[in-house]
Design an enzyme around this catalytic site. Structure first.
Site, PDB file in Angstrom:
ATOM      1  N   GLY A 451       0.798  -1.218   0.000  1.00 14.62           N
ATOM      2  CA  GLY A 451       0.000   0.000   0.000  1.00 14.62           C
ATOM      3  C   GLY A 451       0.829   1.266   0.000  1.00 14.62           C
ATOM      4  N   SER A 520      12.718  -0.861  -1.579  1.00 16.15           N
ATOM      5  CA  SER A 520      14.023  -0.673  -0.911  1.00 16.15           C
ATOM      6  C   SER A 520      14.208  -1.704   0.209  1.00 16.15           C
ATOM      7  CB  SER A 520      14.172   0.750  -0.365  1.00 16.15           C
ATOM      8  OG  SER A 520      13.054   1.186   0.341  1.00 16.15           O
TER       9      SER A 520
END
Length: 618
Positions: A451, A520
């Site tokens: 999300g 990441s």
């Protein structure tokens, strides 16, 4: 006349007899106490030599070392003969403990490298010789050990000596001596060998007592890295450190780098005594005749040219279990300065057998390579051949704090001298005031489907409505343009995050609030992004939605493809996601609506900015 202190290292392959050699030397030269001698004799009765004295036990003190019959950690011994004082570092030969061997080499002035007469030069022998050369050791003694196992034959010795001379040429070793010995029997250790009467050179102990290590070691000018600023009261400000090269006297003029300011030496303290002159190796406190900007990591110099830049080429030994990939970020320590640095490029690695330069983009444990390195700011350094103390460095993992590599500086990169940061009249602060906001980077991280993008998009809309100036950098969008040339291998992911962080920093400098939405997955990369953007401007938002929920959503069908093996290196399936340990904000979107999530994150951003780094959980 007694010669000066000699610091030397013993190294070589496993079971070449390093500990036995030094132990026998100490025993024969009567350099151990009576109780040590008695304990050695008793311990040897349950050893591996059928009751004969096991001289290695004098050095191998760890239980694991005695059980396995190998050296694991570096063992330091201090001893003195009538002609010289010594510190010896007995280092491990096993490849697994190469890191420990490199630590021993970093302090030594001379290397005693053992070669098994029955086996000749092995891979680890070559590796240790290269590491010693890398660490700046200029004097080498190759002890051809276990001559008793080849019946003291001169032919066997000459054959190995020929190999050693060739290795010395390959490594460009400055001073090389070869001595045939038997560590267990004591031949040519402290006394001349009767079975090897054909050898007319010195014994090992005679060589160590007489070798001159000062030839060609003089460094240019005066150099002292500043370790500490001493301010016991408002009347005294002293700069403390150890003199790395040269000498200095009261009244001499000094230059402090990197600022380039100059001042005169007002007084010098050697420990607690005031003196007029100090030399290399002295621990000193220097007081200047005027106040200038000096802090830890600065370097005092006189009579020599030292580099100040942020890019250089270096030879390094990679010591970490994980591989080194281009673009990886570390902390680098040069002299007394510690700051972030990045390995920009692996230029080539060195073949241990041949010395050949091999193309490489990755390094594995115990490999030696030449790399280009860039530091986060300008740093004071020199080439290792000119000034050893500010020409060597270590790379430290930013997450584990383990030493990942050690190395020496070969030369500066020309581009670092040709590129200068242009100072602008319109600064970040001016732009921020004009926009009426504090420019920060909101770094959203989490699994695919957590999300992140939806949340970042709605938060940007909310900030825009409230009159803020923003820019959203989304992972997919950026990969279609700026980073379209990057794949999903580890080094590409590292470079992907580095570029995004640099762009975010520039946009912050423009006064914008930047939102980034990227998986990441690796802690190192996020810490690196934090360092690039700046700790005070970086807010990490961990969207911690569990993998099961992300797979249920699977809007793009990526998890299904990854499970079927159609997408390699997919985070959460075939590649790991490392959870943030110090995210400023955390939110799980499983049980909350998008509107509630936006309201919560905006509130926590305000709390964080206003309440001095408050970290929050949902």
């Amino acid at each position: 006349m007694k010669n000066g202190l000699l610091k030397f290292i013993t190294c070589g392959s496993v079971d070449d007899g390093k500990s036995t050699l030094i132990g026998h030397m100490l025993y024969d030269a009567k350099l151990i106490f009576a109780d040590q001698e008695r304990a050695l004799e008793l311990d040897s009765k349950v050893g591996s030599r059928e009751g004969k004295i096991d001289y290695s036990l004098l050095l191998d003190g760890l239980m694991a070392e005695r059980e396995q019959g190998i050296t694991i950690d570096v063992a330091y011994r201090y001893f003195t003969t009538e002609r010289r004082s010594f510190i010896v570092a007995d280092t491990p030969g096993h490849e697994e403990y190469t890191r420990n061997m490199a630590v021993g080499a970093s302090f030594a002035e001379l290397a005693v490298i053992l070669v098994d007469a029955a086996q000749g030069i092995l891979v680890q022998t070559r590796r240790h010789a290269r590491i010693c050369s890398l660490m700046g050791i200029r004097h080498f003694c190759f002890a051809v050990n276990k001559m008793d196992l080849v019946h003291y034959q001169e032919y066997a010795y000459k054959k190995i000596e020929k190999e050693i001379r060739k290795l010395a040429i390959d490594l460009d070793l400055m001073s090389v001596t070869v001595i045939p010995v038997s560590a267990t029997e004591g031949d040519n250790v402290t006394k001349k060998s009767i079975p090897m009467s054909w050898y007319h050179g010195k014994t090992l102990l005679e060589y160590l007592e007489e070798v001159n290590i000062d030839i060609g070691t003089e460094e240019e000018g005066f150099v002292m890295p500043v370790q500490r600023v001493c301010r016991p009261n408002h009347m005294f400000r002293g700069y403390q450190g150890q003199v790395a090269a040269g000498c200095i006297s009261e009244g001499d003029s000094l230059t402090v780098l990197p600022s380039g300011e100059s001042a005169e030496v007002q007084s010098i303290l050697l420990t607690d005594r005031e003196v007029k002159t100090v030399k290399k190796g002295d621990p000193v406190t220097i007081q200047l005749n005027k106040e200038i900007d000096v802090s830890r990591g600065c370097v005092f110099v006189r009579g020599t040219q030292i580099k100040v830049s942020n890019m250089f080429s270096a030879s390094l030994l990679w010591m970490d279990d994980s591989e080194l990939v281009q673009g990886k970020n570390f902390l680098i320590k040069i002299g007394t300065k510690l700051l972030p640095a990045t390995v920009m490029k692996v230029k080539y690695k060195v073949d241990i057998h041949t010395g050949e330069h091999l193309r490489a983009s990755k390094l594995y444990k115990n490999e030696i390579a030449v790399c280009d390195i860039v530091t986060a700011e300008e740093i004071v350094y020199d080439t290792f051949t000119k000034h050893k103390d500010i020409g060597c460095f270590v790379l430290i993992d930013r997450v584990t704090n383990m030493t990942s590599a050690c190395g020496v500086i070969r030369h500066s990169l020309r581009r670092s001298e040709n590129i200068v940061w242009q100072k602008l009249d319109i600064t970040r602060e001016i732009r921020a005031v004009k926009m009426g906001q504090r420019p920060v980077t909101l770094w959203f991280t989490g699994l695919s489907g957590a999300g992140k993008s939806a949340l970042a998009n709605e938060i940007e809309k909310a900030l825009s409505i409230s009159g803020r100036y923003t820019m959203l950098l989304d992972g997919d969008n950026v990969r279609m343009g700026l980073n379209s040339n990057l794949g999903f291998e580890e080094q590409d992911r590292i470079e992907n995050i580095r570029r995004i962080a640099e762009v975010a920093k520039l946009m912050n400098d423009a006064g914008l609030i930047v939102l980034t939405s990227f998986i990441s997955p690796f802690k190192n990369d996020r810490e690196r992004a934090r360092a690039i953007v700046g700790e005070e401007n970086f807010i990490e938002i961990y969207v911690s939605t569990p993998l099961e929920e992300c797979e249920k959503r699977d809007v793009k069908g990526l998890y299904k493809k990854a499970r079927n093996g159609e997408i390699p290196n997919f985070t959460g399936i075939s590649s790991p996601y490392e959870e943030p340990e110090r995210a400023e904000i955390r939110i799980d979107t499983t049980e909350v609506s998008l509107e509630e999530a936006v309201k919560y994150v905006l509130g926590e951003i305000e709390n964080y900015i206003n309440k001095n780094n408050k970290r929050c959980d949902l």
